[in-house]
Design a protein around this motif. Structure first.
Motif, short mmCIF file in Angstrom:
data_model
loop_
_atom_site.label_atom_id
_atom_site.label_comp_id
_atom_site.label_asym_id
_atom_site.label_seq_id
_atom_site.Cartn_x
_atom_site.Cartn_y
_atom_site.Cartn_z
N PHE A 1 75.13 57.28 -15.85
CA PHE A 1 75.69 56.38 -14.83
C PHE A 1 75.99 55.01 -15.44
O PHE A 1 76.87 54.30 -15.01
N SER B 1 71.54 61.58 -15.28
CA SER B 1 71.79 60.31 -14.58
C SER B 1 71.86 59.12 -15.55
O SER B 1 72.39 58.07 -15.20
N SER C 1 70.58 63.38 -5.71
CA SER C 1 72.01 63.15 -5.50
C SER C 1 72.82 64.27 -6.11
O SER C 1 72.50 64.74 -7.21
N TYR D 1 70.73 55.85 -0.32
CA TYR D 1 71.52 56.59 -1.31
C TYR D 1 72.86 57.07 -0.73
O TYR D 1 73.54 57.88 -1.33
N THR E 1 73.01 65.32 -9.96
CA THR E 1 73.22 64.17 -10.85
C THR E 1 72.01 63.24 -10.99
O THR E 1 71.90 62.52 -11.98
N GLU E 2 71.12 63.24 -9.97
CA GLU E 2 70.01 62.27 -10.09
C GLU E 2 68.83 62.68 -9.22
O GLU E 2 69.01 63.24 -8.15
N THR F 1 77.28 53.62 -3.56
CA THR F 1 76.48 54.64 -4.24
C THR F 1 77.34 55.85 -4.58
O THR F 1 77.16 56.49 -5.62
N LYS F 2 78.29 56.14 -3.70
CA LYS F 2 79.22 57.24 -3.98
C LYS F 2 80.02 56.91 -5.26
O LYS F 2 80.14 57.74 -6.16
N HIS G 1 80.26 63.13 -2.34
CA HIS G 1 78.94 62.60 -2.70
C HIS G 1 77.93 63.12 -1.67
O HIS G 1 78.17 63.01 -0.48
N ASN H 1 77.83 57.36 -8.28
CA ASN H 1 77.67 58.79 -8.59
C ASN H 1 78.96 59.32 -9.24
O ASN H 1 78.92 59.99 -10.28
#
Ligand code: AVI
Length: 315
Positions: free
Chosen positions: A25, A22, A245, A199, A274-275, A206-207, A232, A210
């Motif tokens: 990002f 992450s 995520s 999220y 991813t997170e 947020t999408k 996402h 990501n």
């Protein structure tokens, strides 16, 4: 070419359960998207912590138990734009506390902006900025023997797996002297109805945040991720207290990464993790602090009890 980035992407996408770190990002686009996230109606974290800094400034200062006549260093790890911290800084200055503010951030740009802004808004404040990865900068703290207050806000610790959080806390603890303090901002475990929308916002910011990972790989590593062929997908269970995520492949597909000269296969429904955004309670925090010399002194909550700033003392 950034070989660390390249190696990390290769490693993450080569695993049986694919993942991407992450930390990637946060390029310029990611930083801008994160500022938008902080202002989203669904993203309660920043507003809740601001509420604590705005309305309980005196309680924070009382819990820090600072002697107004003794110089101390107020160090902030990952300072960002300092919106919350400014509330504390203004009161410390108006009450004549004797300190320097030392913001530490990976982004030199963010630090310069923060310094300029603070010079205008709080002209009597001494600012000594330090650029670097805060994990590494911690070692440098040992060189000064002044009393210290370290701010680590915004639930940034939540983006670490528990084992990493423990290592981080141990390192932080060993760079402090007895009676130094830490203000640790964490998001609290609460119901799915509140956490998940934070999220998975309606506006899709947020999408985009990501997916910025895939865009970066496309741009920087000459890859051909077709963004429309991925979704996402945030997940959260209250029992575990962790939001995760994912980017999910909508179809069986192949992606070629030119810089790696390698093609990766994705199955329909396959996830890339991813997170992690860990949420806390006293028990979890105590288990993270267990092998360090940091102990909880006080816990300050926002009006909705969504978020906590814990004051920790080095014993
Ligand atoms: C920076 N960090 C605390 C954010 C969080 O809530 O985990 C990053 C974020 N990811 C998606 N939205 C916000």
């Amino acid at each position: 070419m950034n070989t660390k980035f390249q190696n990390d992407i290769n490693e993450g996408l080569s695993k049986a359960l694919k993942s991407l770190p992450s930390k990637y990002f946060y390029d310029k686009t990611g930083d801008d998207l994160f500022v938008k996230i902080m202002n989203l109606p669904e993203y309660y974290l920043t507003k809740a912590e601001f509420d604590i800094f705005k309305n309980q400034t005196k309680n924070i200062i009382a819990a820090l138990d600072i002697n107004p006549n003794v110089y101390f260093e107020l160090i902030e790890l990952g300072a960002g734009d300092g919106t919350k911290t400014k509330e504390l800084l203004k009161v410390l200055i108006s009450e004549n506390f004797n300190f320097d503010y030392i913001p530490i951030d990976i982004s030199n740009n963010a630090l310069k902006q923060l310094e300029t802004n603070l010079n205008t808004e709080i002209p009597n404040l001494n600012v000594t900025k330090k650029q670097g990865d805060y994990f590494n900068v911690l070692d440098g703290l040992k060189t000064s023997n002044h009393p210290k207050v370290v701010l680590f806000l915004g639930s940034n610790i939540g983006n670490m797996e528990d084992e990493k959080a423990k290592r981080f806390i141990s390192k932080l603890s060993s760079s402090l002297n007895p009676n130094d303090k830490v203000v640790l901002g964490v998001d609290l475990i609460k119901s799915k109805d509140i956490v998940l929308p934070a999220y998975n916002d309606k506006a899709g910011i947020t999408k985009a945040f990501n997916f910025n990972l895939l865009n970066r790989i496309n741009k920087e590593l000459d890859a051909n991720f077709n963004i429309d062929q991925f979704s996402h997908q945030p997940e959260y269970t209250e029992t575990e207290g962790i939001a995760r995520s994912y980017i999910v492949s909508n179809t069986d597909q192949e992606v070629h990464i030119g810089a790696l000269n390698k093609t990766f296969q994705f199955k329909k429904g396959e996830k890339i993790h991813t997170e992690i955004s860990r949420k806390y309670n006293d028990e979890i925090l105590n288990s993270i602090l267990e092998n360090s010399s940091l102990r909880i002194v006080t816990k300050l909550l926002d009006t909705k009890s969504y978020f906590a700033d814990y004051i920790l003392i080095k014993t």
